[in-house]
Design a protein around this motif. Sequence first.
Motif, PDB file in Angstrom:
ATOM      1  N   ASP A   1       0.882  -1.166   0.000  1.00  0.00           N
ATOM      2  CA  ASP A   1       0.000   0.000   0.000  1.00  0.00           C
ATOM      3  C   ASP A   1       0.921   1.217   0.000  1.00  0.00           C
ATOM      4  O   ASP A   1       2.150   1.062  -0.113  1.00  0.00           O
ATOM      5  CB  ASP A   1      -0.973  -0.039   1.188  1.00  0.00           C
ATOM      6  N   PRO A   2       0.423   2.420   0.086  1.00  0.00           N
ATOM      7  CA  PRO A   2       1.326   3.589   0.047  1.00  0.00           C
ATOM      8  C   PRO A   2       2.330   3.659   1.191  1.00  0.00           C
ATOM      9  O   PRO A   2       3.278   4.450   1.129  1.00  0.00           O
ATOM     10  CB  PRO A   2       0.345   4.766   0.105  1.00  0.00           C
ATOM     11  N   VAL A   3       2.154   2.849   2.239  1.00  0.00           N
ATOM     12  CA  VAL A   3       3.029   2.904   3.407  1.00  0.00           C
ATOM     13  C   VAL A   3       3.928   1.681   3.511  1.00  0.00           C
ATOM     14  O   VAL A   3       5.123   1.793   3.805  1.00  0.00           O
ATOM     15  CB  VAL A   3       2.188   3.049   4.695  1.00  0.00           C
ATOM     16  N   ARG A   4       3.389   0.496   3.269  1.00  0.00           N
ATOM     17  CA  ARG A   4       4.090  -0.755   3.535  1.00  0.00           C
ATOM     18  C   ARG A   4       4.622  -1.371   2.250  1.00  0.00           C
ATOM     19  O   ARG A   4       4.099  -1.125   1.155  1.00  0.00           O
ATOM     20  CB  ARG A   4       3.155  -1.736   4.238  1.00  0.00           C
TER      21      ARG A   4
ATOM     22  N   ALA B   1      -2.676  -1.866  -2.742  1.00  0.00           N
ATOM     23  CA  ALA B   1      -3.815  -1.043  -2.336  1.00  0.00           C
ATOM     24  C   ALA B   1      -3.522   0.430  -2.593  1.00  0.00           C
ATOM     25  O   ALA B   1      -2.392   0.901  -2.411  1.00  0.00           O
ATOM     26  CB  ALA B   1      -4.134  -1.267  -0.863  1.00  0.00           C
ATOM     27  N   GLY B   2      -4.546   1.151  -3.002  1.00  0.00           N
ATOM     28  CA  GLY B   2      -4.377   2.570  -3.256  1.00  0.00           C
ATOM     29  C   GLY B   2      -4.386   3.416  -2.011  1.00  0.00           C
ATOM     30  O   GLY B   2      -4.110   4.613  -2.065  1.00  0.00           O
ATOM     31  N   HIS B   3      -4.726   2.845  -0.886  1.00  0.00           N
ATOM     32  CA  HIS B   3      -4.749   3.552   0.399  1.00  0.00           C
ATOM     33  C   HIS B   3      -4.148   2.644   1.458  1.00  0.00           C
ATOM     34  O   HIS B   3      -3.987   1.429   1.256  1.00  0.00           O
ATOM     35  CB  HIS B   3      -6.185   3.914   0.781  1.00  0.00           C
TER      36      HIS B   3
ATOM     37  N   PRO C   1      -6.364 -10.218   9.366  1.00  0.00           N
ATOM     38  CA  PRO C   1      -6.095  -9.447   8.144  1.00  0.00           C
ATOM     39  C   PRO C   1      -6.395 -10.265   6.900  1.00  0.00           C
ATOM     40  O   PRO C   1      -6.315 -11.488   6.904  1.00  0.00           O
ATOM     41  CB  PRO C   1      -4.597  -9.137   8.246  1.00  0.00           C
ATOM     42  N   ALA C   2      -6.761  -9.561   5.849  1.00  0.00           N
ATOM     43  CA  ALA C   2      -7.023 -10.235   4.580  1.00  0.00           C
ATOM     44  C   ALA C   2      -5.717 -10.819   4.047  1.00  0.00           C
ATOM     45  O   ALA C   2      -4.644 -10.221   4.197  1.00  0.00           O
ATOM     46  CB  ALA C   2      -7.611  -9.252   3.581  1.00  0.00           C
ATOM     47  N   PRO C   3      -5.775 -11.994   3.441  1.00  0.00           N
ATOM     48  CA  PRO C   3      -4.551 -12.581   2.890  1.00  0.00           C
ATOM     49  C   PRO C   3      -4.006 -11.741   1.740  1.00  0.00           C
ATOM     50  O   PRO C   3      -4.761 -11.074   1.032  1.00  0.00           O
ATOM     51  CB  PRO C   3      -5.007 -13.965   2.398  1.00  0.00           C
ATOM     52  N   ILE C   4      -2.698 -11.769   1.590  1.00  0.00           N
ATOM     53  CA  ILE C   4      -2.033 -11.044   0.504  1.00  0.00           C
ATOM     54  C   ILE C   4      -1.647 -12.050  -0.575  1.00  0.00           C
ATOM     55  O   ILE C   4      -0.859 -12.969  -0.326  1.00  0.00           O
ATOM     56  CB  ILE C   4      -0.789 -10.299   1.020  1.00  0.00           C
TER      57      ILE C   4
END
Length: 424
Positions: free
Chosen positions: A213-216, A299-301, A310-313
């Motif tokens: 995502d934008p952070v991780r 993810a965009g956010h 958590p949802a699986p990646i």
Amino acid sequence: MRVVLGVTGGIAAYKAVFVLRLLREAGHRVRVVPTEAALRMVGRPTWEALSGEPVRTSVFDDAEHVDHVALGRGADLVIVAPATANLLAKAAAGLADDLLTATLLTVTCPVLLAPAMHTEMWQHPATRANVATLRSRGVHVLEPDSGRLTGADTGPGRLPEPATIVEAALGLLGHVTGAAPSAASPATPVPAGPDLAGRTVVVSAGGTREPLDPVRFLGNRSSGRQGVALAVAAAHRGARVTLVAANVEDVILPREANVEVHQVETTLQLRDAVRAAATGADVVIMAAAVADFRPVASAGHKIKKTSGAPAPIELVTNPDILAELAADRLRRGQVVVGFAAETGDGQRGVLEHGREKARRKGADLLAVNEVGADLGFGDVPNEVTVLDAAGDVVARARGTKGDVAEALLDAVADRLRATTTIDR
């Protein structure tokens, strides 16, 4: 052999006493030329007693003999250790306000400078520019070690060990010291001459990151130091170098005129940049730690933490850039080199895993290195075993990132010479 040993006023001046001792024990005549500041660190009687030669700091001392000209004409080798930021600036500008800097303007023999200073001074753009200027003129400037500095500070800027300095300096003339390598730098290789002159080398460095995502992101611990050391060493050996650097924020990127740097983040970006540069390259060295997998979608956010699981990646496999380069050979006679950071797994050791990877990847050379808490990644020593495509050992190296770079480039130069001979 007649050696001029310049000493400047850094706190590491005391180590120059051991440089002098090693040179004298190897049978060389040494004239110590300190600055006035250096004499505040180590006194004149020490230098004169250990060298058996007079010690002067000013061109006005013994002026009738025009000492700086006599020293310059008579020297077979000049070493300055430590070389402070002030000395580097003066030498780059051609200033001559004492006996040492005046002597540097008269010498025609090889000159080796061993910098030592605080990290911020070494990383300052002015110092980096001065180092690049000196190297462009043929002056050999060692990379400083990283480690404990004055006080509690640590980082790049520490004077290399005396045995390392002496071996590097005498290596410029093809001499050996006969002194045992230090424990901190075992089997330090001698810097080579411009055996890569006219060659084009591509080096990848660092660790790719795959955004979640934008952070991780998914990433690894590679700092990029080994790849950058390879790029710098290849440039000093005469090559025109393209460095593709992935996320190397904590590493000083080279400023040499013959090094072009491209910064990337992801595996696909690195692949595109390396392949574009490799179309005209004699050598491609994949030193970057490339992520094996990437998320199917980013993810965009920022993904929010919730009370549930958590949802699986979902992941997809990244392309094997090294295997692609080895199979495609984007230029005839191109030498392709890879790195394999390995650990044992209870069934097979590091070298066994490396041999399997060498045969599978098909690169001309594969540098296998064990990684762990104090070896391989980051600002720590490195140790590699270099295998050919059949998995046979062709070289080994252990020491600083620079030591390993020189040893690997020796193997690359040998492979280039063999390829050139076959082509003829």
